[in-house]
Design a protein around this motif. Structure first.
Motif, PDB file in Angstrom:
ATOM      1  N   ARG A  82      -8.800 -39.907  -3.649  1.00 22.71           N
ATOM      2  CA  ARG A  82      -7.538 -40.575  -3.934  1.00 22.71           C
ATOM      3  C   ARG A  82      -6.639 -40.605  -2.720  1.00 22.71           C
ATOM      4  O   ARG A  82      -6.689 -39.712  -1.883  1.00 22.71           O
ATOM      5  CB  ARG A  82      -6.792 -39.827  -5.037  1.00 22.71           C
ATOM      6  CG  ARG A  82      -6.869 -40.491  -6.375  1.00 22.71           C
ATOM      7  CD  ARG A  82      -5.980 -39.794  -7.328  1.00 22.71           C
ATOM      8  NE  ARG A  82      -6.426 -38.407  -7.388  1.00 22.71           N
ATOM      9  CZ  ARG A  82      -6.025 -37.536  -8.269  1.00 22.71           C
ATOM     10  NH1 ARG A  82      -5.137 -37.863  -9.165  1.00 22.71           N
ATOM     11  NH2 ARG A  82      -6.478 -36.316  -8.269  1.00 22.71           N
ATOM     12  N   HIS A 137      -3.089 -40.064  -1.220  1.00 24.35           N
ATOM     13  CA  HIS A 137      -1.857 -39.322  -1.505  1.00 24.35           C
ATOM     14  C   HIS A 137      -0.740 -39.963  -0.695  1.00 24.35           C
ATOM     15  O   HIS A 137      -0.835 -40.062   0.529  1.00 24.35           O
ATOM     16  CB  HIS A 137      -2.027 -37.850  -1.150  1.00 24.35           C
ATOM     17  CG  HIS A 137      -3.111 -37.196  -1.942  1.00 24.35           C
ATOM     18  ND1 HIS A 137      -2.925 -36.737  -3.225  1.00 24.35           N
ATOM     19  CD2 HIS A 137      -4.411 -36.974  -1.651  1.00 24.35           C
ATOM     20  CE1 HIS A 137      -4.055 -36.248  -3.685  1.00 24.35           C
ATOM     21  NE2 HIS A 137      -4.972 -36.382  -2.751  1.00 24.35           N
ATOM     22  N   TRP A 138       0.305 -40.393  -1.400  1.00 26.98           N
ATOM     23  CA  TRP A 138       1.393 -41.140  -0.778  1.00 26.98           C
ATOM     24  C   TRP A 138       2.585 -40.243  -0.518  1.00 26.98           C
ATOM     25  O   TRP A 138       2.909 -39.377  -1.314  1.00 26.98           O
ATOM     26  CB  TRP A 138       1.814 -42.295  -1.687  1.00 26.98           C
ATOM     27  CG  TRP A 138       0.729 -43.316  -1.805  1.00 26.98           C
ATOM     28  CD1 TRP A 138      -0.176 -43.431  -2.818  1.00 26.98           C
ATOM     29  CD2 TRP A 138       0.423 -44.346  -0.870  1.00 26.98           C
ATOM     30  NE1 TRP A 138      -1.030 -44.475  -2.560  1.00 26.98           N
ATOM     31  CE2 TRP A 138      -0.682 -45.050  -1.374  1.00 26.98           C
ATOM     32  CE3 TRP A 138       0.965 -44.732   0.352  1.00 26.98           C
ATOM     33  CZ2 TRP A 138      -1.243 -46.125  -0.698  1.00 26.98           C
ATOM     34  CZ3 TRP A 138       0.408 -45.798   1.020  1.00 26.98           C
ATOM     35  CH2 TRP A 138      -0.685 -46.494   0.493  1.00 26.98           C
ATOM     36  N   LYS A 139       3.249 -40.491   0.604  1.00 30.77           N
ATOM     37  CA  LYS A 139       4.447 -39.741   0.973  1.00 30.77           C
ATOM     38  C   LYS A 139       5.483 -40.723   1.509  1.00 30.77           C
ATOM     39  O   LYS A 139       5.163 -41.597   2.318  1.00 30.77           O
ATOM     40  CB  LYS A 139       4.098 -38.714   2.049  1.00 30.77           C
ATOM     41  CG  LYS A 139       5.256 -37.856   2.460  1.00 30.77           C
ATOM     42  CD  LYS A 139       4.823 -36.792   3.443  1.00 30.77           C
ATOM     43  CE  LYS A 139       6.004 -35.917   3.793  1.00 30.77           C
ATOM     44  NZ  LYS A 139       5.620 -34.869   4.745  1.00 30.77           N
ATOM     45  N   GLY A 170       0.067 -43.423   3.324  1.00 26.84           N
ATOM     46  CA  GLY A 170      -0.980 -42.873   2.483  1.00 26.84           C
ATOM     47  C   GLY A 170      -2.044 -42.174   3.302  1.00 26.84           C
ATOM     48  O   GLY A 170      -2.419 -42.640   4.377  1.00 26.84           O
ATOM     49  N   ARG A 219      -5.934 -40.188   2.870  1.00 24.72           N
ATOM     50  CA  ARG A 219      -7.112 -39.890   2.055  1.00 24.72           C
ATOM     51  C   ARG A 219      -7.914 -38.848   2.820  1.00 24.72           C
ATOM     52  O   ARG A 219      -8.279 -39.059   3.958  1.00 24.72           O
ATOM     53  CB  ARG A 219      -7.943 -41.149   1.845  1.00 24.72           C
ATOM     54  CG  ARG A 219      -9.183 -40.912   1.008  1.00 24.72           C
ATOM     55  CD  ARG A 219     -10.046 -42.148   0.890  1.00 24.72           C
ATOM     56  NE  ARG A 219      -9.410 -43.143   0.057  1.00 24.72           N
ATOM     57  CZ  ARG A 219      -9.265 -44.426   0.395  1.00 24.72           C
ATOM     58  NH1 ARG A 219      -9.689 -44.872   1.570  1.00 24.72           N
ATOM     59  NH2 ARG A 219      -8.687 -45.280  -0.412  1.00 24.72           N
TER      60      ARG A 219
END
Length: 82
Positions: free
Chosen positions: A26, A28-30, A39, A41
């Motif tokens: 997945r 992972h967004w910040k 993002g 991965r």
């Protein structure tokens, strides 16, 4: 005489439904700053989403490929799964 072989090894593709752990793949967004999401991965840069002046959200992959403009941040995030 009987010859037996073991089953072939499962595919090593992490996206493979047979062996892959999709949760670990997945993105992972910040939020980096207002209107900019980065993002990652598996710890590597996967892409970014930027809000535009006309109220849409532009998505771009790690290779600079434009995925399009979307009406919501969630829709832009989903464009990376396609």
């Amino acid at each position: 005489m009987t010859i037996t072989t073991s089953a072939p090894a499962a595919a090593s593709d992490p996206e493979s439904p047979v062996t892959g752990d999709r949760a670990s793949r997945r993105i992972h967004w910040k939020v980096i700053q207002r209107g900019l999401w980065i993002g990652k991965r598996d710890g590597e840069f996967a892409g970014m989403i930027e809000s535009t002046t006309n109220g849409t959200f532009a998505a771009m992959t790690s290779l600079g490929e434009q995925l399009g403009n979307f009406g919501t941040v969630d829709a832009a995030k989903q464009s990376f799964a396609a």
